[in-house]
Structures are given as C-alpha cells and as structure tokens.
Design a protein around this motif. Sequence first.
Motif, short mmCIF file in Angstrom:
data_model
loop_
_atom_site.label_atom_id
_atom_site.label_comp_id
_atom_site.label_asym_id
_atom_site.label_seq_id
_atom_site.Cartn_x
_atom_site.Cartn_y
_atom_site.Cartn_z
N ILE A 31 -59.62 -104.69 -81.20
CA ILE A 31 -60.79 -104.37 -82.03
C ILE A 31 -62.03 -104.35 -81.16
O ILE A 31 -62.24 -105.25 -80.34
N ASP A 32 -62.81 -103.31 -81.32
CA ASP A 32 -64.06 -103.20 -80.57
C ASP A 32 -65.17 -102.78 -81.55
O ASP A 32 -65.27 -101.63 -81.93
N ARG A 56 -59.16 -109.17 -78.27
CA ARG A 56 -58.00 -108.71 -77.51
C ARG A 56 -56.75 -108.75 -78.37
O ARG A 56 -56.61 -109.61 -79.26
N ALA A 57 -55.82 -107.86 -78.09
CA ALA A 57 -54.56 -107.83 -78.84
C ALA A 57 -53.84 -109.17 -78.66
O ALA A 57 -53.83 -109.74 -77.58
N GLY A 58 -53.29 -109.67 -79.75
CA GLY A 58 -52.51 -110.90 -79.69
C GLY A 58 -53.32 -112.17 -79.93
O GLY A 58 -52.77 -113.26 -79.96
N THR A 59 -54.63 -112.02 -80.12
CA THR A 59 -55.49 -113.20 -80.33
C THR A 59 -55.52 -113.60 -81.80
O THR A 59 -55.42 -112.75 -82.69
N ILE A 60 -55.64 -114.91 -82.06
CA ILE A 60 -56.03 -115.36 -83.40
C ILE A 60 -57.51 -115.69 -83.32
O ILE A 60 -57.90 -116.65 -82.66
N LEU A 61 -58.31 -114.86 -83.94
CA LEU A 61 -59.76 -115.08 -83.93
C LEU A 61 -60.20 -115.71 -85.24
O LEU A 61 -59.91 -115.19 -86.31
N GLY A 62 -60.90 -116.82 -85.14
CA GLY A 62 -61.48 -117.45 -86.32
C GLY A 62 -62.91 -116.97 -86.49
O GLY A 62 -63.73 -117.16 -85.60
N GLY A 87 -73.73 -97.99 -85.68
CA GLY A 87 -72.78 -98.69 -84.82
C GLY A 87 -71.40 -98.07 -84.96
O GLY A 87 -71.18 -97.18 -85.79
N THR A 88 -70.47 -98.56 -84.12
CA THR A 88 -69.11 -97.99 -84.15
C THR A 88 -68.07 -99.10 -84.21
O THR A 88 -68.30 -100.22 -83.73
N ILE A 89 -66.93 -98.76 -84.78
CA ILE A 89 -65.78 -99.68 -84.80
C ILE A 89 -64.57 -98.91 -84.31
O ILE A 89 -64.26 -97.83 -84.83
N GLN A 90 -63.92 -99.44 -83.29
CA GLN A 90 -62.67 -98.85 -82.81
C GLN A 90 -61.56 -99.86 -82.97
O GLN A 90 -61.72 -101.03 -82.66
N VAL A 91 -60.42 -99.38 -83.45
CA VAL A 91 -59.24 -100.23 -83.59
C VAL A 91 -58.13 -99.58 -82.78
O VAL A 91 -57.76 -98.44 -83.04
N HIS A 92 -57.68 -100.29 -81.77
CA HIS A 92 -56.75 -99.73 -80.79
C HIS A 92 -57.19 -98.33 -80.37
O HIS A 92 -56.40 -97.38 -80.31
N GLY A 93 -58.48 -98.21 -80.10
CA GLY A 93 -59.03 -96.96 -79.58
C GLY A 93 -59.32 -95.90 -80.62
O GLY A 93 -59.85 -94.84 -80.27
#
Length: 342
Positions: A31-32, A56-62, A87-93
């Motif tokens: 996620i960006d 980053r992929a694979g993270t558990i973000l709280g 603004g922008t949102i990218q999910v896996h590019g």
Amino acid sequence: MRLFFRDMLTRPTPTTVSAFANTHTASELAIDIHEVVGRYPRADRASIDHVSLQVRAGTILGLLGPNGAGKTTLLSMLCALMRPRSGTIQVHGLQFKDHPDAYKDLIGLVPQSLALYSRLTARENLAVFGRMSGLAGRQLHARMDFAIAFAGLEEVADQRVERYSGGLQRRLNLVTALLPDPPILVLDEPTVGIDPQSRHAIHENLRQLSRTGKTIIYTSHYLDEVEQLCDEIAILDRGRLIAQGSLGVLLAQFTGNQIELRFEPQSISTAAPILRALAGVYDMTVATPLITLMTDNPYQRLPQVLSALEVAHLRPLTLMVGARDLEQTFLNLTGTRLRDTP
Ligand SMILES: Nc1ncnc2c1ncn2[C@@H]1O[C@H](COP(=O)(O)OP(=O)(O)O)[C@@H](O)[C@H]1O
Ligand SMILES: [Mg+2]
C-alpha cells in the motif's frame, strides 16, 4: 524479579509463503498512500489531512487513534468506498481509477459495523457474500468450508446468526472478507465489545494469516491489542498521521531511553546514589518506590545497572526498559488519551 521488555525490535519479520507471496517479495509495497486528503460533503474541515503511509507486503500494521481521528475515513478511501479530494493511493502498484476490478480484488474489508444477514445462518451468509465476490460452484463451497473452519464456527454454522454472541458474529464478519482470498485484509475495529476469548481467537486468526504472507491493516483505539499483534504502528490524530514505525522504534524515538526500577521502599536510599553514579546515566528521578534512569542506551546499560545493584545486595522487584507503554507515548505525542472519546 519481573522483566518488562516492551521492545519489539527482536520480533521476527513474517515469512511469506502463500501463492500470492511467491510472485511478490516481502519488501514490496502493498500500500502506498500519498498526500491523501479526505473530506465529507458539507464538512467544514478535512477528516484526513495530507496523510502519507506506506505498508510493506506481509506487515500487520496497527492504525491507532482516538474516536474521530479519521481511521474509518482513511480505510474507506483505501477500499475505494470514498474518493480522496486529492493525493493518490496505490495498492500493489494499481490505482482504483485505472483498474477498478483488479484493485477491489486485492483488498478484503472487515467493516466496523457488522455486515451480516441476521436471519440467515453462517453458511447462508457466506454463500451470499461468496457469490457477491464472484465465487461459484465447487470453489465457493471449498472457500465456505475453509471460512467456517478458520473461524471455528463448525458447530454453529447452520444456526441463524441472530442467535450468535457478539464474538461469534465478529468472527463470521471477519471470514466473509476472506472468501475471495485477498492478499490484503483491512479490519476496522474488529474486536470492539467482544469477549476476551473471541478477541484472542481473532488475533490468532490474524497471526495465522500474516504467516501466509497477507498484509493486514488493523485499526483500533485499544493500545494493548495493537501492541500485542502488530509489527508496525501508525498513529492518526485529528486527521493527521503523527507517527509511524515499529513499536520499538516509536518508543525509543519518543520516550524510550529509560530504565525504571521498583524497589522495596527501604532500599531506595541505598540504591539511588549507586545508580546515579553509573556511566551513561544522565538523569534520574526518585519517586519511592520507583527509580527512573534516563540513559543513552537502556539495553546496553542494563547489565551494568544490575551488577552494580548485585554488588550492594540490592535487587529490584520489577524492572522496565523503554517507555512505560504506548499509551504514554501517545499521550506525549498528542495530549489525548486513546481510550477517551473525542
Ligand atoms: N459521513 C460523515 N459525514 C461527515 N463527517 C463525517 C462522516 N463520517 C465521519 N465524519 C467525521 O470525520 C472525522 C473522522 O471520523 P472517522 O473516520 O469515523 O474516525 P474514526 O474511525 O477514527 O473514529 C470525524 O470528525 C467525524 O465526525
Ligand atoms: Mg471508525
């Protein structure tokens, strides 16, 4: 003597083993979010104010923040339920506007309010949601069986959901989002108002999912659960992101250079001058029965502290390294208590 090692720096990074992870490396950004502004129609101010967040992929973000901080709004934009003002949102590019279907397939949302048909059974609910996400036939049934087993709902799968406890409903709510097997799972306060057992079961589920390589975003205003569960923490306050990092890094950054020792009250007068004289201790506060040392590097200084006390036949009753807790960190950052309503 009890040791409180709050630091999470030693936590292993999740291994990525799922089919999805085979084609995406763990260091890849899942996620960006870049400079996103979110504002409701007729609202006099933005609910999300220039937020940038990378996961980053694979993270558990709280994603932490008091009520009204903007957590749900940010997730709504991430899940393409609300459009950012800028603004922008990218999910896996991918951006939603260019690839709406592929984008939606990447994210499973577990909403803050339960989204279940209470007159239907768990199995019927899963069939409805599975079909809505494009599953059918044998594949649908395989995913439903997985979901029921994963949530531990085998015994009650054919009962109407209205008969479930709050905890069971939450567990079903969680697995409906897992039916299409998305690589990213977004959970908006998934454990509010449920029993500790169900909360524990949900956390266990999320850890399992994380081990298979999924990226998990977990919002909460409960610090303790984020502390236990998450690899990384982002703190949102009044629509702004005020901190992001591993728990260890956040604590070290904001309040973490402390060693706090609790003694028998009669030992304080002997212990204090010994501790004050140690190299690397640049400040000390005494509030019987607690002595708090400010040090340059609490982990490096700890053996010295203990052996100096040992020589004087002193042993602390409890010992804490780093900040008192994340609640304290949050207070230092915002002056708002997380558990409070706005
Ligand atoms: N539908 C809405 N219309 C107008 N304002 C809203 C709406 N939903 C939320 N807000 C406002 O946006 C801010 C963030 O809310 P929200 O994202 O729900 O916070 P959180 O999930 O962190 O509790 C709050 O000030 C809230 O009042
Ligand atoms: Mg919310």
